[in-house]
Scaffold this motif. Structure first.
Motif, PDB file in Angstrom:
ATOM      1  N   ILE A 145      97.736  -8.693  93.873  1.00 18.23           N
ATOM      2  CA  ILE A 145      97.354  -9.165  92.550  1.00 18.23           C
ATOM      3  C   ILE A 145      98.327  -8.589  91.527  1.00 18.23           C
ATOM      4  CG2 ILE A 145      95.712  -7.249  92.325  1.00 18.23           C
ATOM      5  CD1 ILE A 145      94.029  -8.966  90.517  1.00 18.23           C
ATOM      6  N   THR A 146      98.757  -9.431  90.597  1.00 15.32           N
ATOM      7  CA  THR A 146      99.655  -9.002  89.531  1.00 15.32           C
ATOM      8  C   THR A 146      98.867  -8.883  88.240  1.00 15.32           C
ATOM      9  OG1 THR A 146     101.573 -10.054  90.569  1.00 15.32           O
ATOM     10  CG2 THR A 146     101.737  -9.552  88.228  1.00 15.32           C
ATOM     11  N   VAL A 147      99.017  -7.745  87.563  1.00 16.22           N
ATOM     12  CA  VAL A 147      98.206  -7.419  86.391  1.00 16.22           C
ATOM     13  C   VAL A 147      99.122  -7.137  85.206  1.00 16.22           C
ATOM     14  CG1 VAL A 147      96.454  -5.859  85.460  1.00 16.22           C
ATOM     15  CG2 VAL A 147      96.476  -6.394  87.910  1.00 16.22           C
ATOM     16  N   LEU A 148      98.766  -7.682  84.040  1.00 15.78           N
ATOM     17  CA  LEU A 148      99.463  -7.364  82.798  1.00 15.78           C
ATOM     18  C   LEU A 148      98.705  -6.231  82.119  1.00 15.78           C
ATOM     19  CD1 LEU A 148     101.731  -8.030  80.816  1.00 15.78           C
ATOM     20  CD2 LEU A 148     100.178  -9.655  79.700  1.00 15.78           C
ATOM     21  N   ALA A 158      92.563  -6.683  94.377  1.00 19.51           N
ATOM     22  CA  ALA A 158      91.775  -6.461  93.162  1.00 19.51           C
ATOM     23  C   ALA A 158      91.092  -5.092  93.180  1.00 19.51           C
ATOM     24  CB  ALA A 158      90.737  -7.574  93.017  1.00 19.51           C
ATOM     25  N   ARG A 159      90.628  -4.686  94.336  1.00 19.57           N
ATOM     26  CA  ARG A 159      89.965  -3.380  94.432  1.00 19.57           C
ATOM     27  C   ARG A 159      90.944  -2.240  94.114  1.00 19.57           C
ATOM     28  NH1 ARG A 159      86.826  -1.144  99.846  1.00 19.57           N
ATOM     29  NH2 ARG A 159      86.075   0.812  98.932  1.00 19.57           N
ATOM     30  N   HIS A 160      92.153  -2.360  94.626  1.00 16.63           N
ATOM     31  CA  HIS A 160      93.203  -1.370  94.352  1.00 16.63           C
ATOM     32  C   HIS A 160      93.513  -1.334  92.851  1.00 16.63           C
ATOM     33  CE1 HIS A 160      97.728  -0.209  94.872  1.00 16.63           C
ATOM     34  NE2 HIS A 160      97.010   0.809  94.447  1.00 16.63           N
ATOM     35  N   GLU A 208      91.575  -2.239  90.332  1.00 16.37           N
ATOM     36  CA  GLU A 208      90.436  -1.684  89.602  1.00 16.37           C
ATOM     37  C   GLU A 208      90.433  -0.151  89.696  1.00 16.37           C
ATOM     38  OE1 GLU A 208      85.529  -1.652  89.755  1.00 16.37           O
ATOM     39  OE2 GLU A 208      86.692  -2.840  91.190  1.00 16.37           O
ATOM     40  N   TRP A 209      90.671   0.363  90.875  1.00 16.29           N
ATOM     41  CA  TRP A 209      90.691   1.821  91.062  1.00 16.29           C
ATOM     42  C   TRP A 209      91.807   2.459  90.240  1.00 16.29           C
ATOM     43  CZ3 TRP A 209      94.635   4.890  92.935  1.00 16.29           C
ATOM     44  CH2 TRP A 209      94.303   6.234  93.169  1.00 16.29           C
ATOM     45  N   ALA A 210      93.026   1.876  90.286  1.00 17.10           N
ATOM     46  CA  ALA A 210      94.171   2.454  89.585  1.00 17.10           C
ATOM     47  C   ALA A 210      93.960   2.455  88.074  1.00 17.10           C
ATOM     48  CB  ALA A 210      95.437   1.670  89.944  1.00 17.10           C
ATOM     49  N   LEU A 211      93.454   1.377  87.524  1.00 20.42           N
ATOM     50  CA  LEU A 211      93.227   1.302  86.076  1.00 20.42           C
ATOM     51  C   LEU A 211      92.107   2.247  85.651  1.00 20.42           C
ATOM     52  CD1 LEU A 211      94.733  -0.524  84.011  1.00 20.42           C
ATOM     53  CD2 LEU A 211      95.106  -1.159  86.380  1.00 20.42           C
TER      54      LEU A 211
END
Length: 324
Positions: free
Chosen positions: A242-245, A283-285, A287-290
């Protein structure tokens, strides 16, 4: 192997002066009996090593017994010594070989270079074991015997049989054609092909390895940097990634990079924060990192991740809403 050990023994005595048999055994990773036999062999070969008796005795060389190498200048010697101090010396199981090389380089320097370069090298430290927050790096452990077999097959250009434990699968034996070894942030990988298909194996998951006599099917010349870039791009474009901004406090940037798979874009934001496009495993990764970054980071997209983080924060707030 014994010839290399004898050279190392002489170099240790040259650089440190008088040493006991126990100290030499510890440095060379052999028994004291082996050291005594090596001392006898050196004496028989004409090397002026002699025993000094008494409480502070040991073995020593006659003064002035050494050769000099004038091809290295001070800065070149300093660069070699500094490189040898890094934790990278353990990469690919070459730590002991590097230590031996360092002894040879130091011993071969002229007196004027040797003293100044050694003193200067003490002022430089590369990649210590912990950072300022006392966090130790996560380093993959690869058994020495496994590493030797893998490295030998890679360099000799022979097929390699590995017992590999892929994530979520039972370990299996596989025969591969090794191409090269790559290390990234203290994690080592074997680049290979299997039945003509590209394969990348994490060395810490290789439970056992055996070099085979058959030649590997691979080109004579290789561009590992290009191959690694291509495989990294394929890896990031597949699976559940997943790519997140993200908007974030630049002071926490390194923490984010320690957990993300890749940073695709980065630019400063208007308020002094950073705006990054980051890829996570799933997505789980993400969520944890953020969540680890608390209010120092904000996921702007995708909306599904924002929803997950909001629901998690609401659940935590509800838990602590009243006194127990």
């Amino acid at each position: 192997m014994r010839a290399d050990r004898l050279v190392s023994l002489v170099l240790l005595l040259r650089q440190r002066g008088r040493l006991t048999a126990e100290t030499l055994a510890r440095e060379l990773e052999v028994s004291t009996r082996t050291v005594l036999r090596d001392i006898e062999a050196l004496s028989a070969a004409g090397v002026p090593v002699h025993a000094e008796r008494g409480r502070h005795g040991g073995f020593a060389l006659l003064p002035g017994f050494r050769t000099e190498l004038t091809g290295l200048n001070h800065d070149e010697a300093l660069a070699v010594l500094t490189a040898g101090s890094a934790r990278g010396e353990q990469v690919f199981g070459l730590g002991s070989a590097l230590a031996s090389a360092m002894r040879k380089v130091v011993d071969a320097l002229p007196d004027s270079h040797r003293v100044s370069a050694s003193d200067a090298a003490q002022r430089l430290l590369v990649e210590p074991e912990t950072d300022l927050l006392s966090r130790r790096p996560v380093t993959d452990e690869v058994p020495g015997t496994t590493m030797v077999e893998v490295r030998r097959a890679v360099l000799a250009g022979r097929k390699l049989r590995i017992h590999y434990a892929a994530t979520g699968q039972a370990p299996q034996w596989r025969t591969v054609d090794p191409i090269g070894l790559v290390t990234v942030r203290d994690v080592a990988y074997l680049l290979a092909t299997r039945s003509g298909e590209d394969r990348t194996y994490r060395l810490s998951r290789v439970l056992a390895a055996e070099e085979l006599p058959e030649p590997a099917q691979r080109p004579d010349r290789v561009d590992l940097d290009r191959i690694w870039r291509e495989r990294s791009a394929r890896f990031l474009s597949g699976g559940d990634h997943i790519t997140v901004l993200i908007r974030m406090n630049p002071a926490r940037r390194e923490e984010l990079l320690d957990t993300a798979l890749a940073v695709r874009a980065e630019e400063p934001d208007a308020d002094g924060w950073l705006r990054l496009e980051v890829t996570f495993q799933d997505a789980r990764h993400a969520e944890w990192a953020l969540w680890q970054l608390s209010t120092d980071a904000e996921a702007l997209t995708p909306q599904s991740l924002r929803t997950l983080l909001r629901e998690r924060a609401a659940a935590i707030a509800a838990r602590y809403a009243d006194s127990p």
